[in-house]
Scaffold this motif. Structure first.
Motif, PDB file in Angstrom:
ATOM      1  N   ARG A  56      32.570  48.152  39.082  1.00  0.00           N
ATOM      2  CA  ARG A  56      31.534  49.131  38.728  1.00  0.00           C
ATOM      3  C   ARG A  56      31.630  50.381  39.592  1.00  0.00           C
ATOM      4  O   ARG A  56      31.508  51.503  39.102  1.00  0.00           O
ATOM      5  CB  ARG A  56      30.149  48.503  38.886  1.00  0.00           C
ATOM      6  N   GLU A  57      31.845  50.186  40.865  1.00  0.00           N
ATOM      7  CA  GLU A  57      31.959  51.338  41.762  1.00  0.00           C
ATOM      8  C   GLU A  57      33.169  52.201  41.405  1.00  0.00           C
ATOM      9  O   GLU A  57      33.094  53.429  41.437  1.00  0.00           O
ATOM     10  CB  GLU A  57      32.057  50.850  43.205  1.00  0.00           C
ATOM     11  N   TYR A  58      34.249  51.548  41.044  1.00  0.00           N
ATOM     12  CA  TYR A  58      35.454  52.296  40.699  1.00  0.00           C
ATOM     13  C   TYR A  58      35.245  53.108  39.421  1.00  0.00           C
ATOM     14  O   TYR A  58      35.610  54.289  39.354  1.00  0.00           O
ATOM     15  CB  TYR A  58      36.635  51.352  40.526  1.00  0.00           C
ATOM     16  N   ASP A  78      31.736  40.608  37.035  1.00  0.00           N
ATOM     17  CA  ASP A  78      31.327  40.038  38.315  1.00  0.00           C
ATOM     18  C   ASP A  78      30.943  41.193  39.250  1.00  0.00           C
ATOM     19  O   ASP A  78      31.793  41.928  39.741  1.00  0.00           O
ATOM     20  CB  ASP A  78      32.478  39.226  38.922  1.00  0.00           C
ATOM     21  N   ARG A  79      29.660  41.348  39.501  1.00  0.00           N
ATOM     22  CA  ARG A  79      29.157  42.542  40.180  1.00  0.00           C
ATOM     23  C   ARG A  79      29.638  42.687  41.624  1.00  0.00           C
ATOM     24  O   ARG A  79      29.796  43.792  42.121  1.00  0.00           O
ATOM     25  CB  ARG A  79      27.620  42.543  40.172  1.00  0.00           C
ATOM     26  N   LYS A  80      29.866  41.573  42.322  1.00  0.00           N
ATOM     27  CA  LYS A  80      30.164  41.645  43.742  1.00  0.00           C
ATOM     28  C   LYS A  80      31.649  41.543  44.059  1.00  0.00           C
ATOM     29  O   LYS A  80      32.063  41.765  45.196  1.00  0.00           O
ATOM     30  CB  LYS A  80      29.409  40.538  44.488  1.00  0.00           C
ATOM     31  N   LYS A  81      32.470  41.239  43.092  1.00  0.00           N
ATOM     32  CA  LYS A  81      33.887  41.007  43.356  1.00  0.00           C
ATOM     33  C   LYS A  81      34.613  42.319  43.605  1.00  0.00           C
ATOM     34  O   LYS A  81      34.518  43.268  42.829  1.00  0.00           O
ATOM     35  CB  LYS A  81      34.526  40.280  42.168  1.00  0.00           C
ATOM     36  N   LEU A  82      35.358  42.384  44.693  1.00  0.00           N
ATOM     37  CA  LEU A  82      36.128  43.577  45.024  1.00  0.00           C
ATOM     38  C   LEU A  82      37.448  43.581  44.270  1.00  0.00           C
ATOM     39  O   LEU A  82      38.002  42.524  43.922  1.00  0.00           O
ATOM     40  CB  LEU A  82      36.407  43.640  46.529  1.00  0.00           C
ATOM     41  N   TYR A 105      40.866  40.863  42.623  1.00  0.00           N
ATOM     42  CA  TYR A 105      41.194  40.733  41.207  1.00  0.00           C
ATOM     43  C   TYR A 105      42.619  40.187  41.046  1.00  0.00           C
ATOM     44  O   TYR A 105      43.507  40.479  41.861  1.00  0.00           O
ATOM     45  CB  TYR A 105      41.157  42.104  40.515  1.00  0.00           C
ATOM     46  N   ARG A 123      38.913  48.355  47.904  1.00  0.00           N
ATOM     47  CA  ARG A 123      37.672  47.948  48.565  1.00  0.00           C
ATOM     48  C   ARG A 123      36.422  48.319  47.776  1.00  0.00           C
ATOM     49  O   ARG A 123      35.295  48.233  48.296  1.00  0.00           O
ATOM     50  CB  ARG A 123      37.596  48.569  49.974  1.00  0.00           C
ATOM     51  N   THR A 137      34.121  47.655  44.099  1.00  0.00           N
ATOM     52  CA  THR A 137      33.949  46.750  42.968  1.00  0.00           C
ATOM     53  C   THR A 137      34.388  47.472  41.694  1.00  0.00           C
ATOM     54  O   THR A 137      34.592  48.694  41.694  1.00  0.00           O
ATOM     55  CB  THR A 137      32.491  46.317  42.818  1.00  0.00           C
TER      56      THR A 137
END
Length: 227
Positions: free
Chosen positions: A111-113, A143-147, A151, A107, A109
């Motif tokens: 970048r967050e991971y 892709d900044r918004k893709k969770l 993928y 859950r 993105t």
């Protein structure tokens, strides 16, 4: 039974070490089943090491012991000069790991991971941001918004590798990294691994496919029935 194949010029020493990994009669039992049986192994520092064997031979169990995910039943192992049992934290600070299961946080993105992983390694936010952006661009994952849950398997594999090398490890463990991915992703991963080898990062790769090991690896060990 360890063996070797030289492809020229990549072996060497890291911080005065001749071996990045050494095991002595490394053993792991699951009840009455012996998954890894008195394994003696020496992996040269700065090399691309292939650990070849059929499914169920003990490859993943070996990696899990070397990275501290499984307790050693008997024997010993050192990674980058540190005992994996008594100096586990020192080992984990210096390695990157891509397991076959990947175990990503669906859950988030990409970048967050990467930001989460970087903070776990104690990296500062600016460095995480810079390195993370570079890796996402190189891996074509920007892709900044893709969770992560959305993928493809190949994208998840590339993200897992990005997370494993974000902190600049001295040793990278890859458990079946080319399993189930497309040719384009496979080629990209091979290019990334080549750049790591140029910086004398040791790579420990498991595979059940002889062709992959023959093409990529400097040194090879074959494991069968845990030996």
């Amino acid at each position: 039974s360890p063996g070797s194949r030289r492809t020229g010029g990549r072996s060497g020493t890291l911080r005065g070490m001749s071996h990045a990994i050494e095991t002595c009669r490394l053993t792991r039992n699951f009840g009455d089943t012996t998954a890894v049986d008195a394994l003696d192994l020496a992996v040269g520092a700065g090399t691309f090491f292939g650990f070849l064997g059929p499914n169920g031979a003990g490859k993943s169990t070996t990696i899990k012991m070397l990275t501290g995910l499984l307790k050693i039943t008997s024997g010993s192992a050192s990674v980058l000069g540190f005992d994996v049992t008594t100096q586990a934290v020192e080992v984990k600070r210096r390695i990157g790991v891509v397991s076959e299961e990947l175990a990503l946080f669906d859950r988030l993105t990409g970048r967050e991971y990467l930001s989460f992983v970087g903070r776990m390694y104690g990296m500062d936010r600016a460095t995480i941001r810079t390195r993370g952006e570079e890796l996402l661009e190189v891996m074509d994952l920007d892709d900044r918004k893709k969770l992560i849950v959305d993928y493809s398997h190949g994208m998840q594999k590339k993200l897992a590798i990005s997370a494993a090398i974000l902190h600049g490890p001295e040793l990278l463990f890859l458990d079946e990294p080319f399993e189930g991915i497309d040719a384009v992703s496979s080629r990209l991963i091979k290019n990334i691994l080549g750049s790591l080898l140029e910086r004398q990062v040791t790579i420990f790769l498991t595979s059940h496919i002889l062709e992959i090991v023959e093409k990529l690896c400097d040194q090879v060990a074959i494991i069968h029935h845990g030996r």
